[in-house]
Design an enzyme around this catalytic site. Structure first.
Site, PDB file in Angstrom:
ATOM      1  N   CYS A 161      -5.710  66.781 100.212  1.00 30.48           N
ATOM      2  CA  CYS A 161      -7.125  66.889  99.826  1.00 30.48           C
ATOM      3  C   CYS A 161      -7.475  68.183  99.098  1.00 30.48           C
ATOM      4  O   CYS A 161      -8.590  68.306  98.581  1.00 30.48           O
ATOM      5  CB  CYS A 161      -8.000  66.752 101.063  1.00 30.48           C
ATOM      6  SG  CYS A 161      -7.577  65.340 102.091  1.00 30.48           S
ATOM      7  N   HIS A 300     -16.121  71.244 102.527  1.00 33.44           N
ATOM      8  CA  HIS A 300     -15.165  70.137 102.515  1.00 33.44           C
ATOM      9  C   HIS A 300     -15.849  68.898 103.099  1.00 33.44           C
ATOM     10  O   HIS A 300     -15.713  67.805 102.551  1.00 33.44           O
ATOM     11  CB  HIS A 300     -13.917  70.515 103.302  1.00 33.44           C
ATOM     12  CG  HIS A 300     -12.811  69.532 103.190  1.00 33.44           C
ATOM     13  ND1 HIS A 300     -12.304  69.106 101.977  1.00 33.44           N
ATOM     14  CD2 HIS A 300     -12.096  68.867 104.146  1.00 33.44           C
ATOM     15  CE1 HIS A 300     -11.340  68.233 102.180  1.00 33.44           C
ATOM     16  NE2 HIS A 300     -11.195  68.072 103.487  1.00 33.44           N
ATOM     17  N   GLU A 311     -14.962  73.237 110.471  1.00 27.35           N
ATOM     18  CA  GLU A 311     -15.393  73.922 109.249  1.00 27.35           C
ATOM     19  C   GLU A 311     -16.605  74.819 109.505  1.00 27.35           C
ATOM     20  O   GLU A 311     -16.652  75.968 109.031  1.00 27.35           O
ATOM     21  CB  GLU A 311     -15.719  72.906 108.160  1.00 27.35           C
ATOM     22  CG  GLU A 311     -16.082  73.557 106.832  1.00 27.35           C
ATOM     23  CD  GLU A 311     -16.118  72.580 105.671  1.00 27.35           C
ATOM     24  OE1 GLU A 311     -16.219  73.050 104.531  1.00 27.35           O
ATOM     25  OE2 GLU A 311     -16.052  71.354 105.911  1.00 27.35           O
ATOM     26  N   LYS A 332     -19.608  64.844  99.546  1.00 29.42           N
ATOM     27  CA  LYS A 332     -18.846  63.631  99.879  1.00 29.42           C
ATOM     28  C   LYS A 332     -19.731  62.569 100.518  1.00 29.42           C
ATOM     29  O   LYS A 332     -19.369  61.392 100.549  1.00 29.42           O
ATOM     30  CB  LYS A 332     -17.681  63.968 100.811  1.00 29.42           C
ATOM     31  CG  LYS A 332     -16.529  64.735 100.159  1.00 29.42           C
ATOM     32  CD  LYS A 332     -15.381  64.916 101.130  1.00 29.42           C
ATOM     33  CE  LYS A 332     -14.214  65.683 100.500  1.00 29.42           C
ATOM     34  NZ  LYS A 332     -14.503  67.118 100.322  1.00 29.42           N
ATOM     35  N   HIS A 337     -14.686  60.590  99.519  1.00 27.08           N
ATOM     36  CA  HIS A 337     -13.585  61.559  99.499  1.00 27.08           C
ATOM     37  C   HIS A 337     -12.561  61.123  98.455  1.00 27.08           C
ATOM     38  O   HIS A 337     -11.844  60.144  98.644  1.00 27.08           O
ATOM     39  CB  HIS A 337     -12.947  61.640 100.882  1.00 27.08           C
ATOM     40  CG  HIS A 337     -12.039  62.815 101.061  1.00 27.08           C
ATOM     41  ND1 HIS A 337     -11.583  63.582 100.003  1.00 27.08           N
ATOM     42  CD2 HIS A 337     -11.493  63.375 102.179  1.00 27.08           C
ATOM     43  CE1 HIS A 337     -10.810  64.536 100.453  1.00 27.08           C
ATOM     44  NE2 HIS A 337     -10.742  64.437 101.773  1.00 27.08           N
ATOM     45  N   PHE A 397      -4.943  67.609 104.845  1.00 24.64           N
ATOM     46  CA  PHE A 397      -3.820  67.198 105.669  1.00 24.64           C
ATOM     47  C   PHE A 397      -2.586  67.975 105.202  1.00 24.64           C
ATOM     48  O   PHE A 397      -2.391  68.196 104.009  1.00 24.64           O
ATOM     49  CB  PHE A 397      -3.559  65.703 105.519  1.00 24.64           C
ATOM     50  CG  PHE A 397      -4.431  64.822 106.368  1.00 24.64           C
ATOM     51  CD1 PHE A 397      -5.443  65.347 107.146  1.00 24.64           C
ATOM     52  CD2 PHE A 397      -4.224  63.451 106.396  1.00 24.64           C
ATOM     53  CE1 PHE A 397      -6.244  64.532 107.936  1.00 24.64           C
ATOM     54  CE2 PHE A 397      -5.012  62.616 107.186  1.00 24.64           C
ATOM     55  CZ  PHE A 397      -6.026  63.164 107.955  1.00 24.64           C
TER      56      PHE A 397
END
Length: 417
Positions: A161, A300, A311, A332, A337, A397
């Site tokens: 990502c 994010h 976060e 998002k 995403h 990830f």
């Protein structure tokens, strides 16, 4: 180190085609998330996605289209938009001093999925002759280089990502050091295939469909968030030195002030406050800024139960008392995403929003999570706000965390300190 500015932006996303349409829809809080119409969507537990409004046949002749995965199609059109927007004539540059830097998390995944279906699902013995060329991860970057006769470094980054944020950061570094005169940097992703969505379902990361309004299925920082919604698209930026941009009278969208990179190195999918904090601090240090110099964050903000609280905790750790003053947007919630392309899209939206003095909204935030208690610009854009410097954060990830530091047009045009 040279100062590096953005002079061109090209975007194809679930929010539309082109920079202006993407910003207008994000500003208005319009969601590009919807129920998937493909026949196989009925076999999904979460049949929602954020598809780009894009028809490759409108841009490419049939013989060429047969060689291009959808990710490459999106990348080529977004790159063309960015170059047109920049007003840059590539023939004025030494071709070996132009680079292409593209991030993607899944490459030509639709072509790969189609090939497997032809072999295993349909029991065939042959697949398309260009399957390797369509599926390889570096195809979007390679096609951009071929299309525009770019002979400098042509690099593909795949860090899940954070891929396209890494691509932009690495392009920034090459220009800042004087290695290149110009770069096309960003990302492309087209993961809305049956095999891909089933694989993500197996990880239990995808959002449940909002029964009242499927377009509201992604709810970052909300108490009732249930996961992320996959999207597709491409965002490419033209980067060049500030000196070069001013000399040719280019319009400047903003400045890349710095770039931070750090790795969790703890778990392949579970984010950590420590890893994200390291990336945030590294970005600030690179840009030679203090936490109090930052006005806003494009978070994010995936909408997964695991990510959002971590976060916010990382922001509180790094920004301390100033965290409550930050304007935090999770776009998002509208465009989904885009995996490897997410960082580039969010960087582009951030630059455009700063130009228009607007903080983009985090949509569908009716019931904030008590642990996510910062100013997440809930449900409506904040207009006429002065944002001079902001961060665009991408956490992935695999644990690769990348943060871009962005300066407004006013910052970019200001004289050197």
């Amino acid at each position: 180190m040279l100062r590096v500015v953005v002079t061109g932006i090209g975007v194809i996303s679930p929010l539309g085609s082109g920079a202006a349409e993407n910003l207008a829809n994000a500003r208005a809080g319009r969601s590009g998330i919807q129920r998937l119409a493909a026949p196989w969507a009925a076999r999904l537990q979460s049949p929602v996605g954020a598809a780009a409004r894009f028809d490759g046949a409108a841009h490419f002749a049939a013989p060429r289209l047969r060689m291009l995965d959808r990710a490459s199609q999106l990348a080529l059109v977004a790159a063309e938009q960015a170059l047109s927007d920049s007003g840059c004539v590539l023939g004025d540059c030494e071709r070996s001093r132009i680079g292409v830097f593209v991030g993607t998390g899944m490459g030509g995944s639709q072509s790969t999925d189609d090939g497997y279906q032809a072999l295993y699902g349909d029991g065939g013995d042959r697949i398309k002759p260009f399957s390797v060329l369509m599926g390889m991860y570096n195809a979007p970057a390679a096609w951009i280089g071929i299309e525009h006769d770019i002979c400098g470094p042509n690099l593909t980054y795949s860090t899940a990502c954070s891929s396209s944020a890494v691509a932009i950061g690495e392009a920034w570094l090459r220009i800042a050091r004087g290695d290149l005169d110009l770069a096309i940097a960003g990302g492309a992703e087209a993961p809305l295939s049956f095999g891909s969505l089933k694989a993500w379902e197996a990880l239990h990361t995808l959002a449940s469909v909002d029964a009242a309004d499927p377009s509201a299925s992604c709810k970052p920082f909300s108490k009732n968030r249930s996961g992320m919604v996959l999207g597709e698209g491409a965002a490419l930026l033209v980067l060049e030195s500030r000196e070069r941009a001013l000399a040719r009278g280019a319009r400047i969208h903003g400045e890349i002030l710095g770039y931070g990179l750090a790795t969790d190195s703890t778990h392949i999918t579970r984010p950590t406050v420590a890893g994200q904090s390291r990336a945030l601090r590294a970005a600030l240090q690179c840009a030679q800024l203090e936490p109090t110099d930052i006005d806003a964050i494009n978070a994010h903000g995936t909408g997964t139960p695991a990510n959002d609280g971590v976060e916010i905790a990382a922001l509180k750790e790094v920004f301390a008392n100033h965290a409550s003053q930050l304007l935090i947007s999770a776009t998002k919630s509208m465009h989904g995403h885009l995996l490897g392309a997410a960082g580039a899209l969010e960087c582009a939206l951030s630059l455009l929003a700063m130009q228009q003095r607007v903080a983009l909204p985090t949509m569908h935030l009716a019931s904030p999570d008590p642990d996510c208690d910062l100013d997440c610009v809930a449900n409506r854009a904040r207009e006429d706000v002065a944002i001079e410097r902001m961060l665009s954060a991408s956490f992935a990830f695999g644990g690769t965390n990348a943060v871009l530091v962005l300066g407004s047009v006013d910052v970019a045009q200001a004289a050197n300190a």
